[in-house]
Design a protein around this motif. Structure first.
Motif, PDB file in Angstrom:
ATOM      1  N   TYR A  32      -2.388  -8.207  36.213  1.00  0.00           N
ATOM      2  CA  TYR A  32      -3.181  -8.949  35.248  1.00  0.00           C
ATOM      3  C   TYR A  32      -3.105 -10.403  35.699  1.00  0.00           C
ATOM      4  CZ  TYR A  32      -2.988  -4.729  32.464  1.00  0.00           C
ATOM      5  OH  TYR A  32      -3.124  -3.452  32.035  1.00  0.00           O
ATOM      6  N   PHE A  51      -8.314  -8.300  34.089  1.00  0.00           N
ATOM      7  CA  PHE A  51      -7.460  -7.193  33.655  1.00  0.00           C
ATOM      8  C   PHE A  51      -7.846  -5.912  34.383  1.00  0.00           C
ATOM      9  CE2 PHE A  51      -5.457  -9.948  31.133  1.00  0.00           C
ATOM     10  CZ  PHE A  51      -5.666  -9.987  29.770  1.00  0.00           C
ATOM     11  N   ALA A  94       0.675 -11.703  34.985  1.00  0.00           N
ATOM     12  CA  ALA A  94       1.477 -11.312  33.839  1.00  0.00           C
ATOM     13  C   ALA A  94       2.762 -10.678  34.328  1.00  0.00           C
ATOM     14  CB  ALA A  94       0.698 -10.339  32.961  1.00  0.00           C
ATOM     15  N   MET A  95       3.848 -11.016  33.649  1.00  0.00           N
ATOM     16  CA  MET A  95       5.172 -10.643  34.137  1.00  0.00           C
ATOM     17  C   MET A  95       5.418  -9.150  34.071  1.00  0.00           C
ATOM     18  SD  MET A  95       8.673 -12.441  32.883  1.00  0.00           S
ATOM     19  CE  MET A  95       7.902 -14.040  33.038  1.00  0.00           C
ATOM     20  N   ASN A  96       4.999  -8.558  32.971  1.00  0.00           N
ATOM     21  CA  ASN A  96       5.275  -7.142  32.791  1.00  0.00           C
ATOM     22  C   ASN A  96       4.020  -6.414  32.385  1.00  0.00           C
ATOM     23  OD1 ASN A  96       8.169  -7.601  32.957  1.00  0.00           O
ATOM     24  ND2 ASN A  96       7.960  -8.460  30.920  1.00  0.00           N
ATOM     25  N   GLY A  98       2.025  -4.558  30.014  1.00  0.00           N
ATOM     26  CA  GLY A  98       2.173  -4.468  28.566  1.00  0.00           C
ATOM     27  C   GLY A  98       2.770  -5.714  27.950  1.00  0.00           C
ATOM     28  N   GLY A  99       3.146  -6.667  28.798  1.00  0.00           N
ATOM     29  CA  GLY A  99       3.655  -7.916  28.252  1.00  0.00           C
ATOM     30  C   GLY A  99       2.532  -8.786  27.756  1.00  0.00           C
ATOM     31  N   SER A 100       2.876  -9.873  27.183  1.00  0.00           N
ATOM     32  CA  SER A 100       1.862 -10.745  26.598  1.00  0.00           C
ATOM     33  C   SER A 100       1.377 -11.756  27.615  1.00  0.00           C
ATOM     34  CB  SER A 100       2.444 -11.479  25.394  1.00  0.00           C
ATOM     35  OG  SER A 100       3.312 -12.500  25.853  1.00  0.00           O
ATOM     36  N   GLN A 101       0.299 -12.433  27.245  1.00  0.00           N
ATOM     37  CA  GLN A 101      -0.201 -13.500  28.107  1.00  0.00           C
ATOM     38  C   GLN A 101       0.753 -14.670  28.132  1.00  0.00           C
ATOM     39  OE1 GLN A 101      -4.182 -14.943  28.134  1.00  0.00           O
ATOM     40  NE2 GLN A 101      -5.040 -12.958  27.552  1.00  0.00           N
ATOM     41  N   GLY A 102       1.740 -14.675  27.276  1.00  0.00           N
ATOM     42  CA  GLY A 102       2.705 -15.762  27.321  1.00  0.00           C
ATOM     43  C   GLY A 102       3.799 -15.529  28.332  1.00  0.00           C
ATOM     44  N   ASN A 103       3.932 -14.323  28.859  1.00  0.00           N
ATOM     45  CA  ASN A 103       4.989 -14.042  29.841  1.00  0.00           C
ATOM     46  C   ASN A 103       4.347 -13.973  31.219  1.00  0.00           C
ATOM     47  OD1 ASN A 103       5.998 -13.428  27.281  1.00  0.00           O
ATOM     48  ND2 ASN A 103       7.526 -12.077  28.157  1.00  0.00           N
ATOM     49  N   LEU A 104       4.246 -15.103  31.839  1.00  0.00           N
ATOM     50  CA  LEU A 104       3.493 -15.217  33.083  1.00  0.00           C
ATOM     51  C   LEU A 104       4.363 -15.729  34.215  1.00  0.00           C
ATOM     52  CD1 LEU A 104       0.280 -16.927  31.670  1.00  0.00           C
ATOM     53  CD2 LEU A 104       0.610 -14.511  32.144  1.00  0.00           C
TER      54      LEU A 104
ATOM     55  N   TYR B  33       6.448 -19.487  23.196  1.00  0.00           N
ATOM     56  CA  TYR B  33       7.012 -19.459  24.550  1.00  0.00           C
ATOM     57  C   TYR B  33       7.397 -20.873  24.979  1.00  0.00           C
ATOM     58  CZ  TYR B  33       3.840 -15.469  24.163  1.00  0.00           C
ATOM     59  OH  TYR B  33       3.157 -14.365  23.710  1.00  0.00           O
ATOM     60  N   TYR B  35       8.111 -22.841  28.775  1.00  0.00           N
ATOM     61  CA  TYR B  35       8.092 -22.839  30.218  1.00  0.00           C
ATOM     62  C   TYR B  35       8.586 -24.201  30.690  1.00  0.00           C
ATOM     63  CZ  TYR B  35       5.077 -18.700  30.582  1.00  0.00           C
ATOM     64  OH  TYR B  35       4.563 -17.428  30.535  1.00  0.00           O
ATOM     65  N   PHE B  45       8.780 -19.386  33.563  1.00  0.00           N
ATOM     66  CA  PHE B  45       8.990 -18.860  32.222  1.00  0.00           C
ATOM     67  C   PHE B  45      10.452 -19.041  31.814  1.00  0.00           C
ATOM     68  CE2 PHE B  45       8.552 -16.104  28.644  1.00  0.00           C
ATOM     69  CZ  PHE B  45       9.658 -15.266  28.623  1.00  0.00           C
ATOM     70  N   GLY B  98       1.080 -10.312  20.801  1.00  0.00           N
ATOM     71  CA  GLY B  98       1.760 -10.111  22.071  1.00  0.00           C
ATOM     72  C   GLY B  98       0.959  -9.291  23.051  1.00  0.00           C
ATOM     73  N   LEU B 100      -1.881  -8.403  25.901  1.00  0.00           N
ATOM     74  CA  LEU B 100      -2.354  -9.100  27.099  1.00  0.00           C
ATOM     75  C   LEU B 100      -3.756  -9.658  26.927  1.00  0.00           C
ATOM     76  CD1 LEU B 100      -1.203  -7.271  30.318  1.00  0.00           C
ATOM     77  CD2 LEU B 100      -0.918  -9.662  29.745  1.00  0.00           C
ATOM     78  N   ALA B 104      -2.838 -17.034  25.469  1.00  0.00           N
ATOM     79  CA  ALA B 104      -1.750 -17.942  25.104  1.00  0.00           C
ATOM     80  C   ALA B 104      -2.238 -19.366  25.309  1.00  0.00           C
ATOM     81  CB  ALA B 104      -0.513 -17.670  25.955  1.00  0.00           C
TER      82      ALA B 104
END
Lengths: 116, 115
Positions: A32, A51, A94-96, A98-104, B33, B35, B45, B98, B100, B104
């Motif tokens: 993603y 995506f 994206a980090m994971n 199913g993770g969120s857009q905040g975990n990048l 979040y 960063y 992150f 949360g 994707l 954000a």
């Protein structure tokens, strides 16, 4: 581990010229992918994201990016650059799953300068 | 248009001091979040926060860091006993969910300088 590489630290283009900013990613599954822009004194603004589906995605401000799985790339393009496009551009994954857009995971960024 | 706001824009602190970086997320957002970006390096992150607890954190986010949502509007990052290497731009972000497919939104950042 996931990673993002932006090979160009600084690019200068003339106003009206075309632009391509490179981004390569390393990710085991379907990535993603995102492009953000940061103008001086501003926060990170989302330009576009990929995506799934059509590999050519359109974003705001006339930008587009093409996902190429075979090259692990997600390059950002604009046909005609404006002086206001001068900013720093970040590619991210994206980090994971199913993770969120905040975990990048971000690249180091490419600073774009525009010559008049 | 709603935006994430961060204060202060620049903070200078002495090594060993505690600092609190403040963020006001967008009002209906539930995920938050932090960063950081050390000069010349990648945006990294630190932590994500949901329902008043940390949902994910990176290796960087060690015991000297903590996050809090003290009053339902602010979202803070506390760094205890700052070190020179904590000098960086710190970005706060928030998202409505949360998922994707939910964008954000990032703040403009706080530049922390440890001297």
């Amino acid at each position: 581990a996931q990673s993002v590489t932006q090979p160009d630290i600084h690019i200068t283009v003339s106003e009206g010229a075309s632009l391509e900013l490179r981004c390569n990613y390393s990710y085991g599954a379907t990535p993603y992918l995102f492009w953000y822009v940061q103008s001086p004194g501003q926060g990170l603004q989302l330009l576009l994201k990929y995506f799934s589906g059509d590999t050519l995605v359109q974003g705001i401000k006339g930008f587009e990016a093409e996902f190429k799985r075979s090259q692990s790339s997600f390059n950002l393009r604009k046909p005609s650059v404006h002086w206001s496009d001068a900013a720093e551009y970040f590619c991210a994954v994206a980090m994971n799953y199913g993770g969120s857009q905040g975990n990048l995971i971000f690249g180091k960024g490419t600073k774009l300068s525009v010559k008049p | 248009e709603p935006e994430v706001t961060q204060t202060p824009s620049h903070q200078v602190t002495q090594m060993g001091q505690e600092v609190i970086l403040r963020c006001v997320p967008i009002s209906n957002h539930l995920y938050f979040y932090w960063y950081r970006q050390i000069l010349g390096q990648k945006v990294e992150f630190l932590v994500s926060f949901y329902n008043n607890e940390i949902s994910e954190k990176s290796e960087i986010f060690d015991d000297q860091f903590s996050v809090e949502r003290p009053d339902g509007s602010n979202f803070t990052l506390k760094i205890r006993s700052t070190k020179l290497e904590d000098s960086a731009m710190y970005f706060c972000a928030s998202s409505e969910s949360g998922q994707l497919n939910t964008e954000a939104f990032f703040g403009q950042g706080t530049r922390l300088t440890v001297v």
